[in-house]
Design a protein around this motif. Structure first.
Motif, PDB file in Angstrom:
ATOM      1  N   GLU A 102      -3.695   7.970   5.793  1.00  0.00           N
ATOM      2  CA  GLU A 102      -4.544   7.351   4.768  1.00  0.00           C
ATOM      3  C   GLU A 102      -3.961   6.011   4.317  1.00  0.00           C
ATOM      4  O   GLU A 102      -4.695   5.054   4.068  1.00  0.00           O
ATOM      5  N   VAL A 103      -2.640   5.954   4.213  1.00  0.00           N
ATOM      6  CA  VAL A 103      -1.978   4.705   3.821  1.00  0.00           C
ATOM      7  C   VAL A 103      -2.205   3.627   4.879  1.00  0.00           C
ATOM      8  O   VAL A 103      -2.565   2.491   4.565  1.00  0.00           O
ATOM      9  N   MET A 104      -2.021   3.977   6.155  1.00  0.00           N
ATOM     10  CA  MET A 104      -2.185   2.982   7.217  1.00  0.00           C
ATOM     11  C   MET A 104      -3.634   2.526   7.329  1.00  0.00           C
ATOM     12  O   MET A 104      -3.913   1.355   7.592  1.00  0.00           O
ATOM     13  N   LYS A 105      -4.565   3.453   7.115  1.00  0.00           N
ATOM     14  CA  LYS A 105      -5.982   3.079   7.141  1.00  0.00           C
ATOM     15  C   LYS A 105      -6.284   2.080   6.014  1.00  0.00           C
ATOM     16  O   LYS A 105      -6.997   1.090   6.214  1.00  0.00           O
ATOM     17  N   LYS A 106      -5.695   2.334   4.843  1.00  0.00           N
ATOM     18  CA  LYS A 106      -5.886   1.425   3.715  1.00  0.00           C
ATOM     19  C   LYS A 106      -5.223   0.069   3.992  1.00  0.00           C
ATOM     20  O   LYS A 106      -5.746  -0.976   3.594  1.00  0.00           O
TER      21      LYS A 106
ATOM     22  N   VAL B  71       0.880  -1.166   0.000  1.00  0.00           N
ATOM     23  CA  VAL B  71       0.000   0.000   0.000  1.00  0.00           C
ATOM     24  C   VAL B  71       0.921   1.221   0.000  1.00  0.00           C
ATOM     25  O   VAL B  71       1.649   1.449   0.965  1.00  0.00           O
ATOM     26  N   LEU B  72       0.890   1.977  -1.075  1.00  0.00           N
ATOM     27  CA  LEU B  72       1.874   3.049  -1.269  1.00  0.00           C
ATOM     28  C   LEU B  72       1.197   4.361  -1.617  1.00  0.00           C
ATOM     29  O   LEU B  72       0.145   4.377  -2.270  1.00  0.00           O
ATOM     30  N   ALA B  73       1.805   5.447  -1.199  1.00  0.00           N
ATOM     31  CA  ALA B  73       1.351   6.786  -1.597  1.00  0.00           C
ATOM     32  C   ALA B  73       2.077   7.194  -2.865  1.00  0.00           C
ATOM     33  O   ALA B  73       3.284   7.004  -2.987  1.00  0.00           O
ATOM     34  N   LYS B  74       1.347   7.741  -3.827  1.00  0.00           N
ATOM     35  CA  LYS B  74       1.944   8.238  -5.067  1.00  0.00           C
ATOM     36  C   LYS B  74       1.695   9.740  -5.191  1.00  0.00           C
ATOM     37  O   LYS B  74       0.666  10.245  -4.758  1.00  0.00           O
TER      38      LYS B  74
ATOM     39  N   GLN C 104      -2.342   9.741  -4.833  1.00  0.00           N
ATOM     40  CA  GLN C 104      -3.092   8.494  -4.873  1.00  0.00           C
ATOM     41  C   GLN C 104      -2.554   7.505  -3.845  1.00  0.00           C
ATOM     42  O   GLN C 104      -1.402   7.586  -3.420  1.00  0.00           O
ATOM     43  N   ILE C 105      -3.429   6.580  -3.484  1.00  0.00           N
ATOM     44  CA  ILE C 105      -2.996   5.426  -2.692  1.00  0.00           C
ATOM     45  C   ILE C 105      -3.081   4.220  -3.620  1.00  0.00           C
ATOM     46  O   ILE C 105      -4.151   3.883  -4.130  1.00  0.00           O
TER      47      ILE C 105
END
Length: 874
Positions: free
Chosen positions: A359-363, A263-266, A619-620
């Motif tokens: 947001e990344v950790m929630k995803k 799960v990565l942030a872009k 984006q995630i």
């Protein structure tokens, strides 16, 4: 539930490897001897077999199990067994206890462990395996004790009892003089003598953690008959007699197969992002590593930099305006693990971060829950309970309404329509104030281990509703559960937990409700929900295998590691007339001037910005990849799916005109006109920093294009001092050579045929970067009309508006007359005709090549060409 244990062939082999070391030793079952003082009977192990005979047995065992043969005198009676995590290492050494007793009558065993976590794991294993060993070895009488300084009388029982005695000790309990066990009492003896008098067989669990001189001395003080070392990652493999490495275990399906769900942030480069990564102690000044948003010439990206008190993050960030005010480092405090900035902000080690981190950790939690529920639907009918494990680095994020607990309950209830009560819980160390962050080695951790160990089998039963486990670093080692199918790392620090440590908690093959191992390949899949790419995960895992296990991967797909080598130069090449002729021609310095019209720039830049791709919101990205492992090809990921979701975050808009003006050196008015006419200003809010980076790139492309059209080079007057200085640099290389990293493209100057090699300046190797360059060098050696050639040094640069350019080759060719070339080698594939298709090169490459052509046009007698092969030089 009672776990059932099967004895696998590889485990039989590992036990047998130890037993065979002592073939020829009599059985001592009925024998005992008195201790040195003779005051009380001590039942002690005895060894009659001479070392020379054990050495012959050792080599026979090593040969049988394809291990390097060692001489017994190298390490004495220290023997190593290597077994991958999850394959039953604890089972093997406990079974070895009973097998050595049955075969040779030895009765006294000491298991030494490095930590509370591992100790509690072994204790639980012995409890679970007792019934199994009672059946397998015809109900042998044995006692098991965990050493405690408060129960020293247990040591006497250990020494005098006639049945099997197993004593477990943490290394910290007896490796210092001040330890209770080492203190001399009124009788003139220290309690440790009860152990040493028995000549125990010492089994060390995870010996790589006990390699200090202090630890070695402590082991020797036990007076062991011999020492057996068990680990998946031996630091020093003393007399290795058996090995089951992670690649073998994986491909034999002895552990779960692994898939990674990153799960990565872009596009996440906005704002003043600061993460304190760690402290670097120095002789004079404390410094620290921080990750920030760094601006280079092209784009803004995350970068780790070193800072000290007084440093300004504005300067460290390449002038990123987000750090302009209030980001001077006022104080670093390693003891408090914090950094204080001039704006009053206090950043604690591991804290801080970008706007998308939550947001990344929630995803990640969402992906873990969805994966868990999908596996439950598939595996529950087979009697297999599914568990998920979350690693967190701050207990406060879970307990007392912490964000992880809130997010989990929201997502779980949304996905299932049921209450999350009872489905999740945390295992954390406690003090009088409640749960606390610990490192897994303190006394406060003991209750945590006891709790999770007692619950280990309970967790496997459908009778317990608990399926999602949150834990701190306490569970990084020493605990695993066969039915952990998902592991999710929610660490705000982004500090990489070792991959082997991370996956080790869930590698064991699953068990069903009858306690039986399930060997279905479709069942045993461990999903790691990671916050790094699967490529990075695979690369880090491979590096750990190389560094910790000494596994050497072949070349069948894994790029071989470059080797540091010294390059030597041909003696006397600086006196060679061919070299001197072309080098003197190439030493002329140049300058350039450019002309372009402002209106044409605005028009061209405006068109390029109109055509650029839409500026995306951050984006995630969620991917899924299967991890493949072979000893030939290494470790890699095969992507199976990917999806992206936009993150809705309101960004603070920076001074866009100023940021672009700073990078392009154009006036504010010119930048405004370009953006206004482009019609793209409305996209700034999507992702301000990405808009700045992209628009700047398009404006610079337009600017450089116009500059190339109007560029003119001038040759500066010849400067003999510059020429002599460069010649001196060549002479220094001729004398000393230089180091480089040899790879598959390196060209070797072959001298095995006895021919003199004087067509180039090199004596042995030419460092190269591609097959095209390698073929070019070979052709230079073979073509008769190439009289001299060499690779131009990195310091040889042509100035251009888009940066300095370093061409590839200098050549002297001769047919009817002598011709001097500077050549750039490129390979654009096979086209309609031979040669290089310039349109297939990157625009910046084309621009630098056009500049070089105009530059060399003012040189006397030097032709510049872009070619793939030597034969294209006409």
């Amino acid at each position: 539930m009672q776990l059932k244990f099967e004895h696998q062939q590889y485990q039989t082999d590992a036990v047998g490897a130890v037993v065979r070391l002592f073939e020829g030793e009599p059985n001592h079952k009925q024998l005992f001897e008195l201790n040195a003082g003779g005051a009380s009977p001590v039942v002690a192990n005895r060894l009659h077999l001479p070392h020379s005979e054990i050495g012959r047995n050792l080599n026979a065992v090593q040969k049988a199990f394809k291990q390097p043969e060692t001489q017994i005198g190298e390490h004495g009676l220290n023997f190593s067994v290597e077994m991958e995590t999850g394959t039953g290492k604890t089972y093997v050494y406990l079974r070895t206890v009973f097998e050595l007793n049955r075969r040779y009558g030895w009765k006294k065993f000491v298991i030494v462990v490095p930590s509370v976590a591992i100790r509690e794991g072994v204790v639980q294993s012995i409890r679970a395996m007792t019934a199994h060993f009672q059946t397998a070895f015809d109900k042998p009488a044995f006692q098991f004790h965990v050493y405690s300084s408060e129960r020293l009388n247990a040591l006497r029982n250990f020494a005098v009892n006639h049945h099997i005695e197993i004593l477990m000790m943490n290394i910290d309990a007896f490796n210092k003089d001040k330890n209770v066990i080492n203190r001399v009492n009124e009788s003139g003896n220290a309690p440790i003598q009860w152990i040493s008098g028995t000549r125990p067989i010492v089994m060390i669990d995870e010996p790589q953690n006990m390699e200090t001189d202090l630890a070695k001395q402590a082991i020797d003080a036990l007076n062991p008959l011999f020492v057996l070392r068990y680990s998946a990652t031996h630091k020093n493999p003393y007399h290795k007699i058996y090995s089951l490495n992670p690649i073998e275990a994986y491909n034999l399906k002895l552990v779960k197969q692994i898939e990674v769900e990153p799960v990565l942030a872009k596009n996440d480069v906005n704002g003043a992002y600061v993460v304190l990564k760690g402290f670097v102690p120095g002789k004079k000044k404390l410094s620290a590593k921080v990750e920030i948003h760094y601006q280079d010439k092209k784009e803004t990206k995350k970068k780790t930099v070193t800072i000290a008190s007084g440093d300004d993050l504005f300067d460290k960030s390449g002038g990123n305006e987000s750090y302009r005010h209030g980001f001077i480092v006022n104080r670093l405090d390693a003891e408090a693990a914090e950094m204080v900035l001039s704006n009053g902000q206090i950043i604690t080690l591991g804290e801080g971060g970008d706007a998308l981190r939550d947001e990344v950790m929630k995803k990640q939690i969402e992906c873990t829950i969805k994966e868990h529920l999908a596996k439950e639907k598939r595996l529950n009918p087979k009697g297999i309970k599914v568990l998920s494990l979350f690693f967190i680095d701050r207990v406060a994020n879970y307990r007392n309404g912490g964000k992880f607990a809130r997010w989990f309950e929201e997502i779980y209830e949304r996905e299932t329509g049921k209450s999350a009560a009872g489905a999740h819980n945390g295992y954390f160390s406690q003090d009088k104030n409640g749960d606390k962050d610990t490192n897994g080695s303190s006394a406060a951790d003991e209750k945590t281990y006891d709790l999770i160990m007692r619950d280990k089998e309970k967790l496997l039963s459908f009778n317990s509703p608990l399926r999602f486990i949150f834990s701190h670093s306490a569970l990084k080692e020493g605990w695993d559960n066969p039915n952990v199918f998902q592991i999710c790392t929610l660490n705000e620090t982004r500090s990489p937990v070792k991959k082997r440590q991370e996956i080790g908690r869930g590698l064991r093959l699953a068990v069903n409700q009858r306690g039986e191992r399930v060997r279905d390949e479709g069942v045993n899949i461990l999903t790691v929900v990671a916050n790094e790419s699967y490529e990075s995960f695979a690369a880090n895992l491979q590096k750990e295998y190389e560094d910790e296990c000494g596994i050497e991967f072949g070349n069948g797909g894994a790029k071989p590691r470059a080797k540091r080598t010294r390059q030597h130069f041909r003696r006397g090449f600086t006196l060679d007339p061919a070299f001197l002729e072309i080098w003197k021609k190439l030493q002329h310095k140049t300058r350039y001037s450019v002309q372009f019209e402002r209106e044409k720039l605005i028009q061209t830049a405006c068109e390029k910005i109109k055509e650029m791709a839409q500026v995306q919101k951050p984006q995630i990205m969620v991917q899924k990849a299967v991890i493949r492992q072979t000893q030939t090809d290494g470790i890699w990921g095969e992507e199976r799916s990917s999806r992206a979701e936009q993150a809705d975050i309101d960004w603070e808009i920076p001074d866009v005109l100023h940021e672009i003006q700073k990078k392009t050196l154009l006036t504010r008015q010119t930048v405004f006109e370009i953006l206004h006419r482009s019609g793209r200003i409305g996209e700034i809010g999507n992702n301000p920093q990405r808009f700045i980076d992209l628009a700047t790139e398009k404006i610079q492309t337009a600017l450089y294009g116009l500059m190339m059209e109007g560029i003119e080079y001038f040759r500066l007057p010849y400067d003999d001092s510059v020429y002599q200085q460069s010649l001196a640099s060549w002479q220094e290389l001729e004398q000393d050579g230089k180091e480089f990293f040899k790879n598959e493209h390196t060209f070797a100057i072959n001298q095995k045929d006895g021919k003199k090699r004087e067509k180039t300046i090199y004596a042995d190797y030419i460092p190269l970067d591609s097959d095209t360059e390698n073929r070019f060098a070979l052709d230079c050696e073979n073509y008769e009309n190439v009289k001299f050639y060499f690779k131009l040094p990195k310091c040889f640069k042509i100035p251009t508006p888009i940066g300095n350019y370093n061409p590839d080759w200098a050549l002297v060719m001769e047919n009817q007359e002598k011709v001097y070339f500077v050549a750039e080698t490129k390979n654009t594939g096979k086209g309609i005709q031979e040669g290089v298709d310039m349109d297939k090169l990157r625009e910046t490459e084309q621009q630098k090549i056009r500049c070089a052509a105009r530059c060399f046009a003012v040189f006397d007698g030097v032709a510049y060409r872009t070619v793939k092969k030597v034969e294209e030089l006409a």
